[in-house]
Scaffold this motif. Structure first.
Motif, short mmCIF file in Angstrom:
data_model
loop_
_atom_site.label_atom_id
_atom_site.label_comp_id
_atom_site.label_asym_id
_atom_site.label_seq_id
_atom_site.Cartn_x
_atom_site.Cartn_y
_atom_site.Cartn_z
N ALA A 3 -3.43 1.22 -3.96
CA ALA A 3 -3.01 1.33 -2.65
C ALA A 3 -4.45 1.09 -1.86
CB ALA A 3 -2.67 2.82 -2.39
N GLN A 4 -5.56 1.26 -2.28
CA GLN A 4 -6.86 1.07 -1.41
C GLN A 4 -7.08 -0.53 -1.31
OE1 GLN A 4 -10.28 3.16 -2.82
NE2 GLN A 4 -11.66 2.39 -1.63
N ALA B 162 0.81 -1.24 -0.08
CA ALA B 162 -0.08 0.11 -0.12
C ALA B 162 0.75 1.06 -0.01
CB ALA B 162 -1.03 -0.05 1.19
N GLU B 163 1.81 1.46 0.91
CA GLU B 163 2.58 2.49 0.88
C GLU B 163 3.48 2.74 -0.46
OE1 GLU B 163 5.10 1.29 4.12
OE2 GLU B 163 3.78 2.20 5.69
N THR B 164 3.82 1.47 -1.21
CA THR B 164 4.74 1.67 -2.55
C THR B 164 3.69 2.13 -3.40
OG1 THR B 164 5.93 -0.18 -2.02
CG2 THR B 164 5.71 0.26 -4.24
N ALA B 165 2.47 1.67 -3.45
CA ALA B 165 1.37 2.16 -4.56
C ALA B 165 0.95 3.79 -4.09
CB ALA B 165 0.03 1.20 -4.26
N GLU C 183 -5.06 3.11 9.24
CA GLU C 183 -6.22 4.01 9.23
C GLU C 183 -5.98 5.56 8.63
OE1 GLU C 183 -8.76 1.87 12.94
OE2 GLU C 183 -7.43 3.82 13.24
N MET C 184 -4.56 5.83 9.00
CA MET C 184 -4.42 7.35 8.60
C MET C 184 -3.97 7.08 6.98
SD MET C 184 -4.56 9.69 10.66
CE MET C 184 -3.57 10.93 10.03
N LEU C 185 -3.53 6.18 6.46
CA LEU C 185 -3.13 5.76 5.25
C LEU C 185 -4.47 5.74 4.39
CD1 LEU C 185 -0.65 5.68 3.20
CD2 LEU C 185 -0.54 3.35 3.60
N MET C 186 -5.62 4.97 4.85
CA MET C 186 -6.60 4.68 4.13
C MET C 186 -7.19 6.22 3.88
SD MET C 186 -8.65 2.80 2.72
CE MET C 186 -8.95 0.89 3.44
N SER C 187 -7.31 6.88 5.10
CA SER C 187 -8.06 8.46 4.90
C SER C 187 -7.11 9.16 3.80
CB SER C 187 -8.08 9.08 6.33
OG SER C 187 -6.66 9.57 6.67
N ASP C 188 -5.99 8.99 3.93
CA ASP C 188 -5.15 9.91 2.83
C ASP C 188 -5.37 9.47 1.49
OD1 ASP C 188 -2.86 11.59 2.12
OD2 ASP C 188 -1.87 9.89 1.54
N VAL C 189 -5.31 8.16 1.14
CA VAL C 189 -5.72 7.53 -0.17
C VAL C 189 -7.15 7.96 -0.52
CG1 VAL C 189 -6.09 5.42 -1.56
CG2 VAL C 189 -4.31 5.88 -0.05
N LEU C 190 -8.13 7.88 0.33
CA LEU C 190 -9.64 8.13 -0.10
C LEU C 190 -9.78 9.89 -0.33
CD1 LEU C 190 -11.42 5.98 2.70
CD2 LEU C 190 -11.59 5.74 0.02
N MET C 191 -8.96 10.58 0.54
CA MET C 191 -8.95 11.98 0.11
C MET C 191 -8.45 12.40 -0.96
SD MET C 191 -7.24 15.08 2.41
CE MET C 191 -7.64 14.44 3.97
N LEU C 192 -7.32 11.74 -1.44
CA LEU C 192 -6.78 12.03 -2.77
C LEU C 192 -7.63 11.56 -3.96
CD1 LEU C 192 -3.29 11.11 -2.15
CD2 LEU C 192 -3.91 13.34 -2.62
N GLN C 193 -8.66 10.67 -3.62
CA GLN C 193 -9.62 10.24 -4.52
C GLN C 193 -10.85 10.97 -4.58
OE1 GLN C 193 -9.47 6.02 -3.32
NE2 GLN C 193 -9.01 5.48 -5.20
N GLY C 194 -10.96 11.84 -3.73
CA GLY C 194 -12.04 12.79 -3.61
C GLY C 194 -13.20 12.41 -2.87
N SER D 79 3.39 5.99 -5.61
CA SER D 79 3.28 6.09 -7.04
C SER D 79 2.24 6.55 -7.55
CB SER D 79 3.78 4.89 -7.69
OG SER D 79 2.83 3.74 -7.45
N PHE D 80 1.36 7.09 -6.68
CA PHE D 80 -0.09 7.39 -6.75
C PHE D 80 -0.68 6.43 -7.70
CE2 PHE D 80 2.32 11.35 -6.10
CZ PHE D 80 1.54 12.39 -5.49
#
Length: 357
Positions: free
Chosen positions: A122-123, A110-113, A145-156, A116-117
């Motif tokens: 990652a999700q 997930a961190e690797t994905a 949980e923090m990483l999931m919130s970040d990924v979801l935020m970047l996806q809008g 690289s955006f």
């Protein structure tokens, strides 16, 4: 059957081992199905199913218990022979319902994905990690949980991101964890256009990290004077910069990020003195270390910041410094941001052709 469990693409040696066959016998079997145009071979000895429907049909003939057992065997083999294939390891261990084994690989994948955006990937990996929460330490759950919130935020997906931040707040252990949650909440409010709530969260995070928050005009003016003196020292005596070394700790990185973000939010909600005070404090902290991407960020923000003082030459100087640092780190996105802030400076001084360039 073993090949179908491995995936759309598979190695003959692994398929033979999983099926309990010798490699020559497996190669002969593959040769037969290749003649039937069900699979095709690549020059690198990898075999691939011609169509996903073929693989799905083969899998449908196997029981769930058999599939889980095979996935577990594949994961164990990869763990012993190719431990760097974290995406495959997470997938196979998860499919085998060996969640504790899947967790570290899913987190690394997930961190690797995310780096690289590749946000959908990652999700997907984080969902594997979530399924392993019964086997995870509280600190690990918080990180996921923090990483999931970040990924979801970047996806809008702002509502879902907010829900994961609530979970992260409940799993936070330290003040640093709480500050991290508040920083991300502030970013979410800023993206939603609620600048006041963004400032509230940024200031809360700064307080959690032991940083002062200036609320009165007197404190703002006094600390602006202090930061101006420090910045004058750094400008006149550049040898004072970088004296702390080249590796700021996690708390220092968060502090720099917070001052950068709160100064941007102040631009919309406070006066220019509060904005400059927060900006200069963060910039002075960043200059304690060797050039980092945090310093490049502050230098880029210094360009539009200098429009408040009508100091064009200094803004140009620091925007170009920011660009050079980001080039040295091969930070393409950052280079675009530096050029954007430089264009704001040029525009404010009516240098329209240079701004367009």
């Amino acid at each position: 059957s073993a090949a179908a469990v491995i995936g759309k693409e598979f190695n003959i040696d692994m398929a033979a081992e999983l099926a309990g066959m010798s490699t020559p016998d497996a190669a002969a079997a593959i040769k037969l199905v290749r003649r039937q145009r069900l699979v095709w071979s690549r020059p690198d000895s990898i075999v691939s199913f011609v169509h996903d429907k073929i693989r799905e049909t083969v899998l449908a003939t196997l029981s769930d218990d058999v599939i889980r057992s095979m996935h577990g065997q594949i994961g164990s083999r990869l763990k012993a022979t190719e431990p760097d294939r974290v995406f495959d390891l997470a997938y196979h261990f998860d499919a085998a319902e060996m969640h504790s084994e899947a967790l570290p690989y899913a987190l690394k994948a997930a961190e690797t994905a995310r780096g690289s955006f590749s946000l959908a990937s990652a999700q997907s990996q984080l969902q594997i990690a979530v399924r392993a929460f019964d086997h995870a330490a509280r600190e690990t759950r918080h990180h996921v949980e923090m990483l999931m919130s970040d990924v979801l935020m970047l996806q809008g997906e702002y509502d879902q991101s907010s829900q994961w931040l609530d979970n992260a707040a409940n799993s936070a252990v330290s003040d640093t964890d709480q500050a991290r949650v508040a920083l991300k909440r502030g970013e979410l409010f800023f993206k939603r256009g609620n600048k006041d709530k963004a400032v509230e969260n940024y200031e809360y995070a700064l307080a959690r990290l032991g940083q002062p928050v200036y609320t009165s005009a007197i404190s703002v003016w006094w600390n602006l004077f202090v930061e101006l003196v420090r910045q004058a020292r750094n400008s006149v005596f550049p040898s004072q910069c970088g004296r702390y070394g080249d590796s700021p700790g996690e708390a220092e990185r968060m502090i720099m990020s917070l001052y950068s973000r709160v100064s941007q939010a102040y631009w919309y909600t406070r006066d220019k003195y509060s904005t400059l005070c927060a900006h200069l404090r963060g910039m002075n902290v960043a200059e304690r270390y060797e050039p980092t991407l945090f310093l490049a960020q502050f230098y880029s923000e210094h360009a539009p910041g200098m429009t408040l003082l009508r100091w064009q030459s200094r803004g140009l100087k620091y925007a170009n410094r920011s660009l050079e640092i980001r080039k040295s780190f091969d930070d393409v996105w950052g280079q675009g941001q530096s050029r954007n802030f430089l264009s704001i400076l040029l525009y404010s001084f009516s240098r329209f052709e240079d701004c367009v360039t």
